[in-house]
Structure formats: C-alpha cells, structure tokens
Design a protein around this motif. Structure first.
Motif, short mmCIF file in Angstrom:
data_model
loop_
_atom_site.label_atom_id
_atom_site.label_comp_id
_atom_site.label_asym_id
_atom_site.label_seq_id
_atom_site.Cartn_x
_atom_site.Cartn_y
_atom_site.Cartn_z
N VAL A 57 0.61 -1.28 -0.06
CA VAL A 57 0.04 -0.14 0.29
C VAL A 57 0.83 1.22 0.02
CG1 VAL A 57 -1.63 1.38 1.31
CG2 VAL A 57 -2.10 -1.26 0.91
N PRO A 58 1.77 1.47 1.10
CA PRO A 58 2.79 2.58 0.97
C PRO A 58 3.56 2.95 -0.52
CG PRO A 58 3.03 1.40 2.96
CD PRO A 58 2.28 0.55 2.00
N LEU A 59 4.05 1.42 -1.06
CA LEU A 59 4.82 1.64 -2.40
C LEU A 59 3.81 2.04 -3.56
CD1 LEU A 59 6.95 -1.44 -1.67
CD2 LEU A 59 7.48 0.70 -1.73
N LEU A 60 2.40 1.62 -3.46
CA LEU A 60 1.70 1.91 -4.46
C LEU A 60 1.43 3.32 -4.51
CD1 LEU A 60 -0.56 -1.24 -4.31
CD2 LEU A 60 1.00 -0.54 -6.28
N THR A 61 1.13 3.92 -3.35
CA THR A 61 0.76 5.42 -3.36
C THR A 61 1.95 6.12 -3.54
OG1 THR A 61 1.30 5.56 -0.94
CG2 THR A 61 -1.16 5.00 -1.40
N ARG A 62 2.99 5.81 -2.89
CA ARG A 62 4.19 6.80 -3.28
C ARG A 62 5.03 6.49 -4.51
NH1 ARG A 62 5.77 5.18 2.54
NH2 ARG A 62 4.78 6.76 3.72
N ARG A 81 -15.14 7.08 4.66
CA ARG A 81 -14.11 8.27 4.42
C ARG A 81 -12.88 7.82 4.46
NH1 ARG A 81 -15.90 12.32 8.71
NH2 ARG A 81 -13.71 12.48 8.76
N MET A 82 -11.94 8.19 3.53
CA MET A 82 -10.76 7.86 3.38
C MET A 82 -9.67 8.01 4.75
SD MET A 82 -8.94 6.31 1.04
CE MET A 82 -8.15 5.29 2.08
N ASP A 83 -9.92 9.25 5.46
CA ASP A 83 -9.09 9.35 6.66
C ASP A 83 -9.37 8.40 7.71
OD1 ASP A 83 -11.82 10.56 6.60
OD2 ASP A 83 -11.39 11.82 8.45
N TRP A 84 -10.62 7.79 7.89
CA TRP A 84 -11.02 6.76 8.64
C TRP A 84 -10.32 5.38 8.45
CZ3 TRP A 84 -12.31 7.64 13.21
CH2 TRP A 84 -13.06 8.78 13.52
N LEU A 85 -10.31 5.10 6.99
CA LEU A 85 -9.58 3.64 6.41
C LEU A 85 -8.26 4.06 6.90
CD1 LEU A 85 -11.28 3.40 3.04
CD2 LEU A 85 -11.35 1.89 4.96
N ARG A 86 -7.60 5.35 6.60
CA ARG A 86 -6.00 5.29 6.73
C ARG A 86 -5.91 4.92 8.12
NH1 ARG A 86 -6.00 9.39 3.32
NH2 ARG A 86 -6.30 11.09 5.14
N ARG A 87 -6.59 5.58 9.17
CA ARG A 87 -6.40 5.42 10.42
C ARG A 87 -6.64 3.81 11.00
NH1 ARG A 87 -10.20 10.62 11.58
NH2 ARG A 87 -8.41 12.10 11.51
N ALA A 88 -7.64 3.30 10.44
CA ALA A 88 -7.91 1.91 10.64
C ALA A 88 -6.71 1.10 10.26
CB ALA A 88 -9.29 1.61 10.17
N PHE A 89 -6.05 1.38 9.34
CA PHE A 89 -5.03 0.63 8.52
C PHE A 89 -3.82 0.93 9.53
CE2 PHE A 89 -1.43 0.38 5.52
CZ PHE A 89 -1.37 -0.91 5.00
N ALA A 90 -3.58 2.08 10.01
CA ALA A 90 -2.58 2.42 10.75
C ALA A 90 -2.40 1.55 12.18
CB ALA A 90 -2.42 3.88 11.16
N LEU A 91 -3.76 1.55 12.60
CA LEU A 91 -3.98 0.61 14.00
C LEU A 91 -3.88 -0.72 13.89
CD1 LEU A 91 -7.37 2.75 15.23
CD2 LEU A 91 -4.86 2.74 16.15
N LEU A 144 -0.03 -0.95 13.83
CA LEU A 144 0.31 -0.82 15.40
C LEU A 144 0.05 -2.10 16.23
CD1 LEU A 144 -0.20 2.78 15.87
CD2 LEU A 144 1.84 1.71 15.90
N TYR A 145 -1.54 -2.51 16.06
CA TYR A 145 -1.66 -3.68 17.09
C TYR A 145 -0.86 -4.63 16.59
CZ TYR A 145 -4.36 -7.79 18.25
OH TYR A 145 -4.82 -8.74 18.81
N GLY A 146 -0.70 -5.12 15.26
CA GLY A 146 0.26 -6.34 14.85
C GLY A 146 1.60 -6.12 15.30
N GLY A 147 2.28 -5.18 15.34
CA GLY A 147 3.60 -4.76 15.85
C GLY A 147 3.52 -4.94 17.32
N VAL A 148 2.81 -4.45 18.01
CA VAL A 148 2.91 -4.44 19.20
C VAL A 148 2.71 -6.03 19.72
CG1 VAL A 148 1.63 -3.99 21.75
CG2 VAL A 148 2.08 -1.95 20.08
#
Length: 121
Positions: free
Chosen positions: A33-38, A99-109, A112-116
């Motif tokens: 996802v980050p690579l496809l956007t950037r 909304r895209m901002d909610w999708l981005r936040r959910a993706f980030a969470l 983070l959850y997986g990492g923790v």
C-alpha cells in the motif's frame, strides 16, 4: 527511464510482499500500500484495492506450498475462511462508503496492533 528500470521497483516490491506472505502468512499488503501510493502515485483507495489483487495469487501460492509441505490444517482453517469470505464481501461493499481518513487510521491501527502483539506477546 528504461523499460528495465520501470519494472525493477515494482518487481522488487512484489518480491518483498511475496516474502512477507511466505514467511508470516500475510502482511504483503502492508508493504504494498505505501509503495503503490508513493511510487506509483495511486490514491490510497486504489492502492488498497490494488494490493488485494496482488496479494490474492501470492496467498494462493503460499497456501499451496504450505499444503504440500504438510503445514496446512484445512479443518482449522475452514471456519476462518468462511468468516473471512463474509468479511471480505462486506468490506468490499462498504469500501467506497467509508471516508479515506478513517480507512487510513484503521489501517495504521491494524499495523500498530500487529507490531505491538509481535513484540510483546
């Protein structure tokens, strides 16, 4: 830019996504996802959808390898597969409405959850 250079970055990114799926049973989309956007300039919404299309054959391939090497338990996987199919259908239907901002936040969470969880549990 030469044809080779144009294809090299996506091929390497796909390879990294495939390695993540093979090693961890998932996570390739988090790389893509980050690579496809950037790198490709896709909108976040298109990057999410495109990463799913890329990850599907990687998951099929990894599953086949796990199956042939005796590491796949269909009995255990089946209820998760059924729930995952229902969730994937619902998510695909709701995707355009959120909304895209909610999708981005959910993706980030989720990341983070997986990492923790991976670091501490």
């Amino acid at each position: 830019m030469s044809k080779m250079r144009k294809w090299l970055s996506p091929i390497l990114a796909g390879g990294a996504a495939g390695l993540a799926n093979g090693f961890f049973g998932g996570g390739g989309g988090m790389l893509l996802v980050p690579l496809l956007t950037r790198r490709c300039g896709l909108s976040q919404r298109k990057a999410f959808a495109t990463s799913v299309a890329v990850i599907l054959p990687l998951c099929v391939l990894s599953s086949a390898i796990y199956f042939f090497r005796g590491g796949l338990d269909f009995g255990t996987a089946l209820p998760y597969l059924l729930g995952g199919l229902a969730g994937g259908f619902a998510g695909g239907k709701l995707f355009k409405r959120l909304r895209m901002d909610w999708l981005r936040r959910a993706f980030a969470l989720l990341i983070l959850y997986g990492g923790v969880k991976a670091l501490f549990f």
